[in-house]
Write a protein that holds these residues in place. Sequence first.
Motif, PDB file in Angstrom:
ATOM      1  N   LEU A 169      -3.157 -65.088 -31.362  1.00 27.36           N
ATOM      2  CA  LEU A 169      -1.869 -64.373 -31.409  1.00 27.36           C
ATOM      3  C   LEU A 169      -1.175 -64.623 -32.738  1.00 27.36           C
ATOM      4  CD1 LEU A 169       0.476 -62.773 -30.191  1.00 27.36           C
ATOM      5  CD2 LEU A 169       1.263 -64.905 -29.106  1.00 27.36           C
ATOM      6  N   VAL A 170      -1.143 -65.871 -33.186  1.00 29.37           N
ATOM      7  CA  VAL A 170      -0.504 -66.211 -34.460  1.00 29.37           C
ATOM      8  C   VAL A 170      -1.177 -65.471 -35.603  1.00 29.37           C
ATOM      9  CG1 VAL A 170      -0.078 -68.070 -36.113  1.00 29.37           C
ATOM     10  CG2 VAL A 170       0.279 -68.477 -33.664  1.00 29.37           C
ATOM     11  N   THR A 171      -2.527 -65.455 -35.590  1.00 19.47           N
ATOM     12  CA  THR A 171      -3.273 -64.764 -36.645  1.00 19.47           C
ATOM     13  C   THR A 171      -3.000 -63.268 -36.615  1.00 19.47           C
ATOM     14  OG1 THR A 171      -5.037 -66.418 -36.582  1.00 19.47           O
ATOM     15  CG2 THR A 171      -5.572 -64.272 -37.549  1.00 19.47           C
ATOM     16  N   SER A 172      -2.981 -62.682 -35.435  1.00 17.46           N
ATOM     17  CA  SER A 172      -2.740 -61.242 -35.304  1.00 17.46           C
ATOM     18  C   SER A 172      -1.354 -60.866 -35.811  1.00 17.46           C
ATOM     19  CB  SER A 172      -2.899 -60.820 -33.841  1.00 17.46           C
ATOM     20  OG  SER A 172      -2.702 -59.430 -33.694  1.00 17.46           O
ATOM     21  N   VAL A 173      -0.348 -61.680 -35.485  1.00 17.62           N
ATOM     22  CA  VAL A 173       1.019 -61.411 -35.946  1.00 17.62           C
ATOM     23  C   VAL A 173       1.098 -61.534 -37.461  1.00 17.62           C
ATOM     24  CG1 VAL A 173       3.390 -62.268 -35.926  1.00 17.62           C
ATOM     25  CG2 VAL A 173       2.127 -62.052 -33.778  1.00 17.62           C
ATOM     26  N   SER A 174       0.461 -62.562 -38.018  1.00 17.38           N
ATOM     27  CA  SER A 174       0.480 -62.766 -39.473  1.00 17.38           C
ATOM     28  C   SER A 174      -0.207 -61.609 -40.191  1.00 17.38           C
ATOM     29  CB  SER A 174      -0.206 -64.086 -39.826  1.00 17.38           C
ATOM     30  OG  SER A 174       0.502 -65.184 -39.296  1.00 17.38           O
ATOM     31  N   ASN A 175      -1.369 -61.204 -39.681  1.00 15.23           N
ATOM     32  CA  ASN A 175      -2.094 -60.078 -40.288  1.00 15.23           C
ATOM     33  C   ASN A 175      -1.287 -58.793 -40.208  1.00 15.23           C
ATOM     34  OD1 ASN A 175      -4.269 -61.723 -40.895  1.00 15.23           O
ATOM     35  ND2 ASN A 175      -5.475 -61.119 -39.102  1.00 15.23           N
ATOM     36  N   SER A 176      -0.628 -58.589 -39.069  1.00 16.73           N
ATOM     37  CA  SER A 176       0.173 -57.372 -38.900  1.00 16.73           C
ATOM     38  C   SER A 176       1.359 -57.359 -39.848  1.00 16.73           C
ATOM     39  CB  SER A 176       0.657 -57.259 -37.451  1.00 16.73           C
ATOM     40  OG  SER A 176      -0.434 -57.093 -36.567  1.00 16.73           O
ATOM     41  N   LEU A 177       2.002 -58.515 -40.021  1.00 17.01           N
ATOM     42  CA  LEU A 177       3.099 -58.601 -40.983  1.00 17.01           C
ATOM     43  C   LEU A 177       2.631 -58.201 -42.371  1.00 17.01           C
ATOM     44  CD1 LEU A 177       4.917 -61.904 -39.936  1.00 17.01           C
ATOM     45  CD2 LEU A 177       5.977 -59.641 -40.124  1.00 17.01           C
ATOM     46  N   ASN A 178       1.476 -58.690 -42.773  1.00 16.06           N
ATOM     47  CA  ASN A 178       0.935 -58.374 -44.093  1.00 16.06           C
ATOM     48  C   ASN A 178       0.594 -56.887 -44.215  1.00 16.06           C
ATOM     49  OD1 ASN A 178      -0.144 -59.060 -46.730  1.00 16.06           O
ATOM     50  ND2 ASN A 178      -2.166 -58.763 -45.841  1.00 16.06           N
ATOM     51  N   GLU A 179      -0.027 -56.343 -43.169  1.00 15.96           N
ATOM     52  CA  GLU A 179      -0.442 -54.933 -43.207  1.00 15.96           C
ATOM     53  C   GLU A 179       0.750 -53.987 -43.242  1.00 15.96           C
ATOM     54  OE1 GLU A 179      -2.908 -54.514 -39.810  1.00 15.96           O
ATOM     55  OE2 GLU A 179      -4.536 -55.773 -40.614  1.00 15.96           O
ATOM     56  N   TYR A 180       1.759 -54.252 -42.416  1.00 12.08           N
ATOM     57  CA  TYR A 180       2.917 -53.355 -42.380  1.00 12.08           C
ATOM     58  C   TYR A 180       3.782 -53.514 -43.629  1.00 12.08           C
ATOM     59  CZ  TYR A 180       1.687 -52.241 -37.576  1.00 12.08           C
ATOM     60  OH  TYR A 180       1.012 -51.805 -36.450  1.00 12.08           O
ATOM     61  N   ALA A 181       3.776 -54.709 -44.216  1.00 11.49           N
ATOM     62  CA  ALA A 181       4.478 -54.887 -45.489  1.00 11.49           C
ATOM     63  C   ALA A 181       3.791 -54.058 -46.574  1.00 11.49           C
ATOM     64  CB  ALA A 181       4.503 -56.365 -45.880  1.00 11.49           C
ATOM     65  N   ALA A 182       2.437 -54.040 -46.543  1.00  6.13           N
ATOM     66  CA  ALA A 182       1.684 -53.216 -47.495  1.00  6.13           C
ATOM     67  C   ALA A 182       1.966 -51.732 -47.260  1.00  6.13           C
ATOM     68  CB  ALA A 182       0.192 -53.502 -47.366  1.00  6.13           C
ATOM     69  N   ASP A 183       2.066 -51.336 -45.990  1.00  7.44           N
ATOM     70  CA  ASP A 183       2.406 -49.939 -45.668  1.00  7.44           C
ATOM     71  C   ASP A 183       3.774 -49.579 -46.234  1.00  7.44           C
ATOM     72  OD1 ASP A 183       0.056 -49.480 -44.256  1.00  7.44           O
ATOM     73  OD2 ASP A 183       0.928 -50.077 -42.332  1.00  7.44           O
ATOM     74  N   ASP A 184       4.719 -50.491 -46.086  1.00 11.88           N
ATOM     75  CA  ASP A 184       6.074 -50.243 -46.581  1.00 11.88           C
ATOM     76  C   ASP A 184       6.070 -50.065 -48.097  1.00 11.88           C
ATOM     77  OD1 ASP A 184       9.063 -50.252 -45.947  1.00 11.88           O
ATOM     78  OD2 ASP A 184       8.943 -51.818 -47.466  1.00 11.88           O
ATOM     79  N   ARG A 185       5.313 -50.917 -48.796  1.00 13.10           N
ATOM     80  CA  ARG A 185       5.226 -50.790 -50.258  1.00 13.10           C
ATOM     81  C   ARG A 185       4.581 -49.468 -50.643  1.00 13.10           C
ATOM     82  NH1 ARG A 185       3.785 -56.264 -49.710  1.00 13.10           N
ATOM     83  NH2 ARG A 185       1.562 -55.732 -49.872  1.00 13.10           N
ATOM     84  N   ARG A 186       3.544 -49.079 -49.925  1.00 14.74           N
ATOM     85  CA  ARG A 186       2.855 -47.825 -50.224  1.00 14.74           C
ATOM     86  C   ARG A 186       3.784 -46.631 -50.030  1.00 14.74           C
ATOM     87  NH1 ARG A 186      -2.021 -44.822 -49.727  1.00 14.74           N
ATOM     88  NH2 ARG A 186      -1.391 -42.718 -50.354  1.00 14.74           N
ATOM     89  N   LEU A 187       4.510 -46.620 -48.937  1.00 12.72           N
ATOM     90  CA  LEU A 187       5.415 -45.500 -48.664  1.00 12.72           C
ATOM     91  C   LEU A 187       6.563 -45.451 -49.669  1.00 12.72           C
ATOM     92  CD1 LEU A 187       5.590 -45.695 -44.760  1.00 12.72           C
ATOM     93  CD2 LEU A 187       4.303 -44.061 -46.138  1.00 12.72           C
ATOM     94  N   THR A 188       7.077 -46.620 -50.029  1.00 15.86           N
ATOM     95  CA  THR A 188       8.151 -46.670 -51.024  1.00 15.86           C
ATOM     96  C   THR A 188       7.666 -46.140 -52.359  1.00 15.86           C
ATOM     97  OG1 THR A 188       9.206 -48.580 -49.946  1.00 15.86           O
ATOM     98  CG2 THR A 188       9.742 -48.186 -52.263  1.00 15.86           C
ATOM     99  N   GLY A 189       6.476 -46.583 -52.770  1.00 14.53           N
ATOM    100  CA  GLY A 189       5.909 -46.108 -54.033  1.00 14.53           C
ATOM    101  C   GLY A 189       5.665 -44.612 -54.024  1.00 14.53           C
ATOM    102  N   GLN A 190       5.198 -44.090 -52.892  1.00 16.63           N
ATOM    103  CA  GLN A 190       4.934 -42.649 -52.787  1.00 16.63           C
ATOM    104  C   GLN A 190       6.227 -41.850 -52.871  1.00 16.63           C
ATOM    105  OE1 GLN A 190       1.681 -41.323 -52.468  1.00 16.63           O
ATOM    106  NE2 GLN A 190       2.757 -39.433 -52.986  1.00 16.63           N
TER     107      GLN A 190
END
Length: 275
Positions: free
Chosen positions: A194-215
């Motif tokens: 669970l801890v790993t899944s939450v950490s990975n999701s935080l990283n992935e959605y943060a990357a999504d946010d950066r991608r959308l902001t850049g676009q």
Amino acid sequence: MIQNSINTNSGAMVALQNMNKTNSELSQVQNRVSTGLRVATAQDDGASFAIAQGLRSDIKGIGAVNEQISKAKGLVSTTLSSLTSVSDGLGDIRETLTKMADENNSPEQFAQYKADYDSMVEELQNFVDNAEYNGTNLIDAGGADVNVIVDAAGTQYTLAATDIDAELAGVTDPTDAATAQGLIDGTDTTFDDLVTSVSNSLNEYAADDRRLTGQMEFNSKLSDAIEEGLGATVDADLAKESARLQSLQIKQQLGTQTLSIANQSPQSLLSLFGG
């Protein structure tokens, strides 16, 4: 040889033609000054107007794309906020599990820690359930991937759903010191998963946010560039048009005087018949 005639006034005809031309040009310049456009309608310049309409369509398309991206960013921001709260709560739960793993706890003490644990798990569940934006939840049970249009060509970007709800429900319930110990030392991997899944999701959605902001930033710059091109195609040079407006107004006044003089010319014929 110029003929003097009361039937035909050539001077007045020429003056009237010039005055009509001046009035037409003046009307055109006044329209450009009032609208700020050199090409306001297809009648002004068919080719330029057609190009301008295409550019306006592109600008509207990019605006619509950024509107959709803004909605997606709202979803991602909500998801990140909920996941951050879950991540913080997992730290508190690990602390409580460590206390529960102490075999020296009395049954009453263990029960108190267990009540705290259950309360914190319920709180994490609420964080997951409330990670909803505009009817969409990326981390709750049954959440589905969300596709977002990121450019005027219709390119899709996928926000992947992660079932944190299932991960949370899958953590072994610590009913005694031994099961609590297994959760914190990794013998039972459900909590670490669970801890790993939450950490990975935080990283992935943060990357999504950066991608959308850049676009969005790229789309805005592209829209500005198209807007600049549109302006070069249809905008009027107001400094030039203002100077021309003054010139035509003077020309109009002179034309009026010239027409007045030409209309007085036949009057001179009356003197030929004077007594």
